[in-house]
Design an enzyme around this catalytic site. Structure first.
Site, PDB file in Angstrom:
ATOM      1  N   HIS A 121     -48.685  81.726   4.743  1.00  0.00           N
ATOM      2  CA  HIS A 121     -49.370  80.435   4.811  1.00  0.00           C
ATOM      3  C   HIS A 121     -50.891  80.554   4.834  1.00  0.00           C
ATOM      4  O   HIS A 121     -51.574  79.532   4.870  1.00  0.00           O
ATOM      5  CB  HIS A 121     -48.894  79.697   6.078  1.00  0.00           C
ATOM      6  CG  HIS A 121     -49.337  78.274   6.165  1.00  0.00           C
ATOM      7  ND1 HIS A 121     -49.022  77.314   5.212  1.00  0.00           N
ATOM      8  CD2 HIS A 121     -50.081  77.623   7.110  1.00  0.00           C
ATOM      9  CE1 HIS A 121     -49.533  76.148   5.566  1.00  0.00           C
ATOM     10  NE2 HIS A 121     -50.199  76.310   6.702  1.00  0.00           N
TER      11      HIS A 121
ATOM     12  N   SER B  15     -54.167  74.208   5.236  1.00  0.00           N
ATOM     13  CA  SER B  15     -53.093  73.738   6.098  1.00  0.00           C
ATOM     14  C   SER B  15     -53.340  72.288   6.518  1.00  0.00           C
ATOM     15  O   SER B  15     -53.537  71.417   5.681  1.00  0.00           O
ATOM     16  CB  SER B  15     -52.943  74.688   7.286  1.00  0.00           C
ATOM     17  OG  SER B  15     -51.737  74.457   7.982  1.00  0.00           O
TER      18      SER B  15
ATOM     19  N   ASP C  32     -43.748  80.486   1.854  1.00  0.00           N
ATOM     20  CA  ASP C  32     -44.516  79.843   2.918  1.00  0.00           C
ATOM     21  C   ASP C  32     -43.548  79.087   3.821  1.00  0.00           C
ATOM     22  O   ASP C  32     -42.955  78.082   3.412  1.00  0.00           O
ATOM     23  CB  ASP C  32     -45.540  78.883   2.303  1.00  0.00           C
ATOM     24  CG  ASP C  32     -46.500  78.297   3.324  1.00  0.00           C
ATOM     25  OD1 ASP C  32     -46.194  78.349   4.527  1.00  0.00           O
ATOM     26  OD2 ASP C  32     -47.561  77.788   2.900  1.00  0.00           O
TER      27      ASP C  32
END
Length: 263
Positions: free
Chosen positions: A245, A95, A217
């Site tokens: 995610h 991320s 996502d």
């Protein structure tokens, strides 16, 4: 205070082997890699850590000035590499940590051998022809909600981020992780994360890069993964069947296989 203490660095695996440096995303800590890292301890030196303000890091080291941009976190990554004398590093960032890795590798490419970017996004806000997945109003509303009721925001956002509606235990774990984070630090990190724009930094990366893109996502949609692939010179995109995610939690075997193939 040493960097190892400040960032709660943990090392396992083969000390003399190539290091894999795992970095976690917003609201998480190194514990989020626990299903992935054991697969590499027989072949690599495995290094995990907590960003300052997260997990077991030293909260007294947090500076709102230093961490007002992702560069502050990238500087920490480089300090960890220097203190541990790490070279030929494979950086694996999830991320927002993906862009932290991009900044670190752009600043000191000689330290890194490869990057693995899991669910990366160089900009979350749509901008002209660029699609980041959120409007400016979306992000403003998200940040206002976080400011007014952090615990409520955590409970509402964790299922959206995690996906996998049929596995509520995953959303619960992410919610609990958010709730363990100091709210004031989380608010600033959220702003730094969701308002960042690192598109221009992608072209500065000079090491081979793997982009891992999840299905469905909501945080970093498919078009974003393709954008990252198209703008990092030596990169490849692998689309995972894993949804949501956080494939390091929801689909560790698939994540491990993709990383191992790239290595």
């Amino acid at each position: 205070m040493t960097v190892v203490t400040r960032n709660n660095v943990t090392m396992t695996g083969v000390e003399s082997a190539q290091p894999l440096l795992f970095a976690h995303g917003f609201g998480c800590d190194q514990h989020m890699w626990r299903f992935v890292t054991p697969a590499f301890t027989d072949t690599h030196r495995v290094v995990v850590f907590d960003h300052v303000g997260a997990g077991g890091s030293d909260l007294s080291a947090y500076s709102s000035e230093k961490y007002s941009s992702l560069q502050g976190y990238a500087d920490d990554v480089l300090e960890i590499c220097r203190e541990l004398d790490l070279h030929d590093v494979v950086f694996i960032g999830h991320s927002v940590a993906a862009m932290i890795g991009v900044l670190a590798a752009a600043a000191q490419p000689d330290v890194f051998a490869k990057l693995v970017l899991v669910g990366p996004s160089p900009r979350y806000v749509d901008d002209g022809d660029y699609v980041g997945g959120f409007t400016a109003e979306d992000i403003q509303g998200l940040l206002e909600s976080l400011d007014s009721n952090y615990l409520g925001w955590s409970s509402a956002m964790a299922p959206v981020i995690m996906g996998n509606e049929d596995r509520p235990d995953l959303s619960e774990e992410l919610t609990n992780s958010f709730c363990r984070t100091d709210p004031e630090i989380a608010r600033q990190f959220a702003r730094v994360t969701f308002l960042s724009d690192n598109r221009a930094d992608l072209t500065r990366v000079r090491v081979p890069t793997l982009v891992l893109q999840c299905s469905d996502d909501m945080i970093a949609p498919d078009v974003v993964g393709a954008y990252v692939r198209d703008h990092i010179p030596d990169s490849r995109l692998v689309r995972l069947t894993a949804s949501g995610h956080c494939p390091n939690l929801s689909a560790p075997d698939e994540t491990i296989a993709a990383i191992r193939s790239f290595l």
